[in-house]
Design a protein around this motif. Structure first.
Motif, mmCIF file in Angstrom:
data_model
loop_
_atom_site.group_PDB
_atom_site.id
_atom_site.type_symbol
_atom_site.label_atom_id
_atom_site.label_comp_id
_atom_site.label_asym_id
_atom_site.label_seq_id
_atom_site.Cartn_x
_atom_site.Cartn_y
_atom_site.Cartn_z
ATOM 1 N N SER A 281 13.958 5.390 -28.947
ATOM 2 C CA SER A 281 13.914 6.263 -27.776
ATOM 3 C C SER A 281 12.734 5.912 -26.882
ATOM 4 N N TYR A 282 12.990 5.989 -25.582
ATOM 5 C CA TYR A 282 11.972 5.710 -24.574
ATOM 6 C C TYR A 282 11.874 6.923 -23.658
ATOM 7 N N ASP A 283 10.694 7.504 -23.543
ATOM 8 C CA ASP A 283 10.490 8.616 -22.612
ATOM 9 C C ASP A 283 9.944 8.040 -21.311
ATOM 10 N N LEU A 284 10.854 7.602 -20.461
ATOM 11 C CA LEU A 284 10.438 6.977 -19.210
ATOM 12 C C LEU A 284 10.016 8.013 -18.177
ATOM 13 N N ASP A 285 10.390 9.278 -18.380
ATOM 14 C CA ASP A 285 9.837 10.337 -17.530
ATOM 15 C C ASP A 285 8.333 10.461 -17.768
ATOM 16 N N ALA A 286 7.915 10.308 -19.024
ATOM 17 C CA ALA A 286 6.477 10.358 -19.332
ATOM 18 C C ALA A 286 5.765 9.160 -18.719
ATOM 19 N N VAL A 287 6.400 8.009 -18.742
ATOM 20 C CA VAL A 287 5.818 6.821 -18.109
ATOM 21 C C VAL A 287 5.678 7.060 -16.606
ATOM 22 N N ALA A 288 6.745 7.578 -15.981
ATOM 23 C CA ALA A 288 6.711 7.855 -14.537
ATOM 24 C C ALA A 288 5.647 8.901 -14.203
ATOM 25 N N CYS B 15 19.884 2.711 -28.359
ATOM 26 C CA CYS B 15 18.657 3.209 -27.748
ATOM 27 C C CYS B 15 18.979 4.357 -26.804
ATOM 28 N N THR B 16 17.978 5.152 -26.541
ATOM 29 C CA THR B 16 18.088 6.250 -25.589
ATOM 30 C C THR B 16 16.870 6.211 -24.690
ATOM 31 N N PHE B 17 17.082 6.437 -23.405
ATOM 32 C CA PHE B 17 15.936 6.645 -22.535
ATOM 33 C C PHE B 17 16.119 7.946 -21.766
ATOM 34 N N ARG B 18 14.997 8.598 -21.510
ATOM 35 C CA ARG B 18 14.973 9.783 -20.657
ATOM 36 C C ARG B 18 14.354 9.347 -19.344
ATOM 37 N N VAL C 210 25.003 -1.180 -19.017
ATOM 38 C CA VAL C 210 25.926 -0.155 -19.484
ATOM 39 C C VAL C 210 25.129 0.967 -20.140
ATOM 40 N N THR C 211 25.286 2.188 -19.622
ATOM 41 C CA THR C 211 24.645 3.358 -20.211
ATOM 42 C C THR C 211 25.683 4.455 -20.386
ATOM 43 N N PHE C 212 25.375 5.391 -21.263
ATOM 44 C CA PHE C 212 26.319 6.447 -21.619
ATOM 45 C C PHE C 212 25.594 7.790 -21.666
ATOM 46 N N ALA C 213 26.305 8.837 -21.284
ATOM 47 C CA ALA C 213 25.733 10.183 -21.272
ATOM 48 C C ALA C 213 25.657 10.785 -22.667
ATOM 49 N N SER C 214 26.439 10.265 -23.594
ATOM 50 C CA SER C 214 26.437 10.844 -24.941
ATOM 51 C C SER C 214 26.528 9.744 -25.999
ATOM 52 N N GLU C 215 26.125 10.110 -27.205
ATOM 53 C CA GLU C 215 26.250 9.179 -28.321
ATOM 54 C C GLU C 215 27.713 8.891 -28.618
ATOM 55 N N ASP D 152 19.057 12.088 -20.284
ATOM 56 C CA ASP D 152 19.080 11.120 -21.377
ATOM 57 C C ASP D 152 20.276 10.203 -21.188
ATOM 58 N N ARG D 153 20.040 8.897 -21.359
ATOM 59 C CA ARG D 153 21.104 7.904 -21.285
ATOM 60 C C ARG D 153 21.005 7.037 -22.532
ATOM 61 N N HIS D 154 22.142 6.674 -23.076
ATOM 62 C CA HIS D 154 22.212 5.834 -24.273
ATOM 63 C C HIS D 154 22.643 4.430 -23.849
ATOM 64 N N PHE D 155 22.112 3.430 -24.547
ATOM 65 C CA PHE D 155 22.464 2.048 -24.247
ATOM 66 C C PHE D 155 22.277 1.202 -25.488
ATOM 67 N N LEU D 156 22.735 -0.033 -25.402
ATOM 68 C CA LEU D 156 22.573 -0.964 -26.510
ATOM 69 C C LEU D 156 21.617 -2.078 -26.117
ATOM 70 N N TRP D 157 20.629 -2.292 -26.964
ATOM 71 C CA TRP D 157 19.678 -3.394 -26.840
ATOM 72 C C TRP D 157 20.089 -4.417 -27.883
ATOM 73 N N TYR D 158 19.854 -5.701 -27.617
ATOM 74 C CA TYR D 158 20.164 -6.709 -28.619
ATOM 75 C C TYR D 158 19.007 -7.676 -28.791
#
Length: 167
Positions: A64-71, A8-11, A38-43, A16-22
């Motif tokens: 992908s989640y655009d959390l900037d749009a939510v904010a 997954c990715t969220f902004r 745990v988040t990562f700057a790149s794929e 942008d940060r990448h993470f794993l959802w389970y």
């Protein structure tokens, strides 16, 4: 049953940060040894982490989640501009993060009814009869409830990626 992971990715805050959802009981996000999400700057960093930890996921699918749009929406509080798909996805992510850290997402009074309207406003094919389409009408009070949920969720996410969340 073995956990199924999704990349997954969220902004958030312009990054942008990448993470794993389970998928599990309950669903959640991967947490590091020191207790933070745990988040990562790149794929590439995400892939390297997966290889090191022996975690795999379908590489051709990313959520992908655009959390900037939510904010941004929470700042406007515009009842007529509620995007049901974006809000359902964000709300579900916030609940999964809360479950990961054995805490509860702070949901104001009336949140269940607002969640139901967002859910039905997604018009999921398996839930919506053929030829039907539901467009919720929102009151400002309902929008304010959603603002409360979003602010609580964004705060929880920020705490989860910065340091361990109190369990």
């Amino acid at each position: 049953m073995e956990r199924e992971y999704t990349a997954c990715t969220f902004r958030l805050d312009g990054h942008d940060r990448h993470f794993l959802w389970y998928a599990d009981e309950p669903d959640g996000v991967v947490v590091g040894a020191s207790g933070e999400m745990v988040t990562f700057a790149s794929e590439a960093e995400l892939l390297a982490f997966g290889a090191t930890e022996g975690i795999s996921w379908p590489l051709d699918f990313t959520v992908s989640y655009d959390l900037d749009a939510v904010a941004a929406w929470t700042a406007q509080r515009d009842a007529e501009a509620i995007d049901c798909i974006m809000m359902l996805n964000a709300w579900n992510l916030f609940v999964d993060i809360a479950a990961t850290f054995s805490c509860k997402l702070l949901e104001p009074r009336g949140a269940n009814a607002v969640y139901d309207k967002i859910f039905w406003g997604n018009n999921l094919p398996t839930m919506t009869p053929p030829g039907e389409h539901y467009v919720p009408a929102w009151s400002q009070e309902e929008a304010d409830v959603l603002v409360g949920v979003c602010k609580a969720g964004l705060s929880l996410l920020r705490r989860a990626i910065e340091s361990p969340v109190a369990r």
